[in-house]
Design an enzyme around this catalytic site. Structure first.
Site, PDB file in Angstrom:
ATOM      1  N   SER A  61     -45.806 -20.031  34.671  1.00 10.97           N
ATOM      2  CA  SER A  61     -44.951 -18.991  35.187  1.00 10.97           C
ATOM      3  C   SER A  61     -43.726 -19.051  34.363  1.00 10.97           C
ATOM      4  O   SER A  61     -43.785 -18.859  32.920  1.00 10.97           O
ATOM      5  CB  SER A  61     -44.544 -19.155  36.661  1.00 10.97           C
ATOM      6  OG  SER A  61     -43.568 -18.404  37.242  1.00 10.97           O
ATOM      7  N   ASP A 117     -50.777 -10.515  41.252  1.00 15.24           N
ATOM      8  CA  ASP A 117     -49.746 -11.147  40.573  1.00 15.24           C
ATOM      9  C   ASP A 117     -48.714 -10.165  39.995  1.00 15.24           C
ATOM     10  O   ASP A 117     -49.237  -9.421  39.042  1.00 15.24           O
ATOM     11  CB  ASP A 117     -50.159 -12.121  39.471  1.00 15.24           C
ATOM     12  CG  ASP A 117     -48.778 -13.184  39.110  1.00 15.24           C
ATOM     13  OD1 ASP A 117     -47.599 -12.604  39.417  1.00 15.24           O
ATOM     14  OD2 ASP A 117     -49.226 -14.040  38.542  1.00 15.24           O
ATOM     15  N   HIS A 165     -50.235 -15.160  42.082  1.00 12.92           N
ATOM     16  CA  HIS A 165     -49.465 -16.084  41.474  1.00 12.92           C
ATOM     17  C   HIS A 165     -49.297 -17.293  42.147  1.00 12.92           C
ATOM     18  O   HIS A 165     -48.942 -17.528  43.281  1.00 12.92           O
ATOM     19  CB  HIS A 165     -47.948 -15.602  41.205  1.00 12.92           C
ATOM     20  CG  HIS A 165     -47.114 -16.404  40.170  1.00 12.92           C
ATOM     21  ND1 HIS A 165     -47.360 -16.020  38.850  1.00 12.92           N
ATOM     22  CD2 HIS A 165     -46.200 -17.202  40.465  1.00 12.92           C
ATOM     23  CE1 HIS A 165     -46.300 -16.596  38.284  1.00 12.92           C
ATOM     24  NE2 HIS A 165     -45.830 -17.346  39.174  1.00 12.92           N
TER      25      HIS A 165
END
Length: 308
Positions: free
Chosen positions: A156, A249, A279
């Site tokens: 991320s 995501d 995600h």
């Protein structure tokens, strides 16, 4: 959308936390309360240090790999950055992943705790990441690592930092990197891909949270390529990359587009898009698709470090 999520992931959806960074300090406190104490399995040395003038790191060294390397041998080293939208997360939140990577890959892992926004907007966190990477390159032998086999990686926001480090390392002629792992990385502040426009209510991360994250991180400043690597005009001559994208995501398309740009620029890229995922789902160990995602990353790191 739910009917298209992987069944094993769908089963855990009701138990996942809601990510809301509207009040960053409160959300961090809640995250810390949910974090389990780190596990310390046999066969691993773990040391906390403060390096490069103030950057906390945690160093994981697998003892069996050290013994196998023999006298004078050194291991590949992965410099790793946690996720959290540049706003939350710490070394403890990614500790389990670092433990598993060190043991399964047979490499040293340096887990970096960088400063967070909004209290410390860009470039504070990136400066910490760069300082830690340079420290590893300059002091590799002191931690049993090979300065010729350094990789960067993250998940991320941490993946965004890793991508930015690869750009700066190329721009400044080092440290030399053998690999970059960009796991569902935050790469583009413009928030204008189809997936970013579509996914405004997806599990664990959504467009509204991405908007807040970038607002905190940039604090009104104009983004450059070290803040948002998707803005880089030139992506040639970068370290080989492993890039992941999850179907549901908002970050999906920026990962895929960045991978395609690297490929067209002649950079070796392994790109994985995983249907039915969202995600953060790569970290859910009960799902086979998540276990496979982590196994694939570690296989790629073994190849990059020439292990086994």
């Amino acid at each position: 959308m739910d009917h298209r999520i992987d069944p094993e992931l769908l089963a855990v959806l009701p138990y996942l936390p809601t990510v809301d960074i509207a009040e960053p300090a409160a959300f961090r406190a809640a995250q810390r309360a949910r974090t389990q104490p780190p596990q310390r399995p046999d066969g691993l040395l773990v040391e906390d240090r403060v390096v490069a003038g103030g950057v906390p790191v945690r160093i994981y060294t697998p003892t069996a790999a050290v013994e196998a390397a023999g006298a004078g041998g050194a291991l590949g080293v992965l410099v790793w950055f946690h996720g959290g939208g540049f706003v939350f997360g710490d070394m403890d939140s990614t500790d389990g992943s670092c433990v598993a990577t060190a043991l399964e890959v047979g490499c040293v892992v340096v887990n970096v705790e960088y400063r967070l926004a909004p209290e410390n907007p860009f470039p504070a966190g990136f400066d910490d990441a760069w300082a830690a990477l340079r420290w590893v390159a300059e002091h590799a032998s002191s931690i049993g690592a090979d300065a010729g086999r350094i990789a960067v990686g993250g998940v991320s926001a941490g993946g965004g930092l890793a991508a930015a480090l690869a750009l700066r390392a190329r721009d400044e002629g080092g440290p030399a990197l053998v690999y970059q792992v960009l796991d569902t990385a935050v790469l583009d502040d413009r928030l204008d891909t189809p997936s970013m426009r579509e996914f405004d209510a997806t599990p664990l991360w959504s467009r509204p949270q991405a908007e807040l994250s970038w607002r905190y991180y940039l604090a009104g400043a104009e983004a450059n390529a070290y803040a948002a690597p998707a803005r880089a005009e030139d992506v040639a001559n970068l370290a080989p990359a492993y890039i992941t994208a999850n179907e549901f995501d908002p970050l999906r398309d920026e990962a895929i587009e960045y991978a395609v740009r690297l490929i067209r620029a002649g950079v070796p890229v392994e790109l994985h898009h995983r249907p039915g995922t969202f995600h953060g789902s790569n970290a859910i160990p009960s799902a086979e698709v998540s276990r496979r995602a982590l196994e694939d990353i570690r296989r790629a790191l073994r190849a990059a470090f020439r292990v086994g």
